[in-house]
Design an enzyme around this catalytic site. Structure first.
Site, PDB file in Angstrom:
ATOM      1  N   LYS A  34      21.327  11.427  37.672  1.00 48.40           N
ATOM      2  CA  LYS A  34      20.324  10.435  37.269  1.00 48.40           C
ATOM      3  C   LYS A  34      19.756   9.713  38.488  1.00 48.40           C
ATOM      4  O   LYS A  34      20.349   9.712  39.562  1.00 48.40           O
ATOM      5  CB  LYS A  34      20.935   9.432  36.284  1.00 48.40           C
ATOM      6  CG  LYS A  34      22.141   8.686  36.818  1.00 48.40           C
ATOM      7  CD  LYS A  34      22.764   7.833  35.723  1.00 48.40           C
ATOM      8  CE  LYS A  34      23.970   7.070  36.274  1.00 48.40           C
ATOM      9  NZ  LYS A  34      24.522   6.165  35.272  1.00 48.40           N
ATOM     10  N   TYR A 261      12.088 -13.246  60.677  1.00 50.55           N
ATOM     11  CA  TYR A 261      11.791 -14.184  59.588  1.00 50.55           C
ATOM     12  C   TYR A 261      12.916 -15.198  59.406  1.00 50.55           C
ATOM     13  O   TYR A 261      14.099 -14.849  59.429  1.00 50.55           O
ATOM     14  CB  TYR A 261      11.617 -13.436  58.271  1.00 50.55           C
ATOM     15  CG  TYR A 261      10.337 -12.652  58.135  1.00 50.55           C
ATOM     16  CD1 TYR A 261       9.100 -13.283  58.085  1.00 50.55           C
ATOM     17  CD2 TYR A 261      10.377 -11.263  58.031  1.00 50.55           C
ATOM     18  CE1 TYR A 261       7.930 -12.547  57.946  1.00 50.55           C
ATOM     19  CE2 TYR A 261       9.213 -10.517  57.886  1.00 50.55           C
ATOM     20  CZ  TYR A 261       7.993 -11.174  57.845  1.00 50.55           C
ATOM     21  OH  TYR A 261       6.831 -10.444  57.714  1.00 50.55           O
TER      22      TYR A 261
END
Length: 369
Positions: A34, A261
């Site tokens: 999956k 940042y």
């Protein structure tokens, strides 16, 4: 494709891991592929393992159809609950359906009658995961309703562990005992060909979860990644994936220079800083900022400053790093498992992040390449 970040997937190691699990367990093998096999490429990998697996497991209808379009020869089981509008196509394409609710049962009966075609189903029992599945007194009456219609073939019955990888096995044993009890009641009036509950964590931590049943469902261990770090001591598997990026910029900065940042890191000395072209947009999670190392020629280089969407800064002071140099993100030293521990998450989530389309997947040592 631009070679800024890539993952090398070793098919021979994937096959070796699958064959090792089959040898250890002696059971049918469902490959849980999956989410594009946790981001590593179901299209490329499925064709290389079709001869040694017995089933495929997917999460939803679209993933099942993708596998069918690849012309795999082994059955495909949708392990999640199917939406009613997809049941017709499931039956027409011989996709195995997880069944545990009345609405889908009614739709299956309707479609089977319409096409005079059988539906192969796996009944899902909720033993304590709490997502989908029949519980307690619902189980026997529901199965009897299925048996009342001859077009429904009950191929399997299964459940799923919530804590298979935990050191404390109390809850996993609680679920296993419920599963055993319900199977015993069910098999008083119907023999079910494929009973399954064991996943990657369970085959390592709870071997009794497969010994009495018929199939194991394996995802992580196909890739040689462990559900929890301590389980690596149980059985050795080969890590089949390695991730890389490259240095794109180098500079020298003075002591007390803030970086990236949020200014989360300030240099403590004159520092040689390398920018590499991978970020959280590629799967390198932001919680690893200032808290993890990548590798240059086998040497650890610390991540400094907040990881950006597309770039990450490394402290390469004292190293003869050059622009274009290869940096290893993860490999066979349990880096994926370590990342998960740092982020208080699971390796599956880390892998899915690295499934980003921006990271090229390169397949090695396959039978077809």
């Amino acid at each position: 494709m631009e070679k800024r970040a890539w993952i090398e997937v070793d098919i021979s190691k994937i096959r070796k891991n699958i064959l090792k699990i089959k040898q250890i367990t002696g059971k049918k093998f469902l490959a849980s592929v999956k989410c594009n096999l946790y981001g590593m490429g179901v299209k490329e990998i499925a064709k290389e393992i079709d001869d040694i697996v017995d089933f495929y497991g997917v999460a939803c209808f679209s993933e099942a159809i993708e596998l069918k379009n690849l012309k795999v020869k082994k059955p495909v089981l949708i392990m999640g609950n199917v939406l009613p509008e997809n049941i017709e196509e499931c039956i027409l394409n011989d996709i195995r359906i997880t069944l545990c609710n009345e609405e889908n049962l009614e739709e299956i009966i309707k479609i089977c009658k319409k096409y005079q075609k059988n539906a192969f189903i796996h009944i899902k029992i909720d033993t304590g995961m709490g997502r989908i599945g029949l519980r307690n007194d619902e189980i026997i009456p529901f199965i009897q309703k299925c048996l009342d219609f001859k077009g429904i073939k009950i191929e399997g019955i299964f459940s799923h562990f919530a804590t298979a990888e935990w050191k404390d096995k109390t809850y996993a044993n609680y679920q296993l005992n419920i599963f055993k009890k319900e199977i015993k009641k069910i098999e008083n009036f119907i023999k079910v060909p494929i009973k399954h509950i064991a996943n990657s964590g369970a085959i390592l931590n709870l071997p009794e979860s497969y010994k009495e049943f018929d199939m194991v469902r394996i995802g992580l261990l196909i890739l040689g990644i462990y559900p929890a770090m301590y389980l690596a001591k149980k059985i050795k598997f080969d890590c089949a994936i390695k991730g890389f990026t490259r240095i794109v910029f180098i500079k020298q900065v003075e002591k007390n220079t803030p970086l990236s940042y949020g200014l989360s890191y300030t240099t403590k000395r004159k520092t040689k800083v390398a920018t590499c072209c991978i970020g959280y947009g590629d799967g390198l999670r932001r919680f690893l900022s200032n808290n993890f190392y990548l590798k240059w020629k086998g040497e650890k280089v610390k991540i400094i400053g907040n990881i950006c969407m597309d770039q990450t800064l490394l402290d390469v002071t004292g190293k003869n790093v050059k622009i274009g140099d290869k940096i290893e993100i993860f490999g066979d030293n349990y880096e994926i498992e370590t990342m998960a521990e740092i982020g208080n998450t699971v390796p599956q989530e880390i892998l899915c992040g690295f499934g980003s389309q921006r990271i090229e997947k390169i397949y090695k040592n396959g039978r077809n390449n």
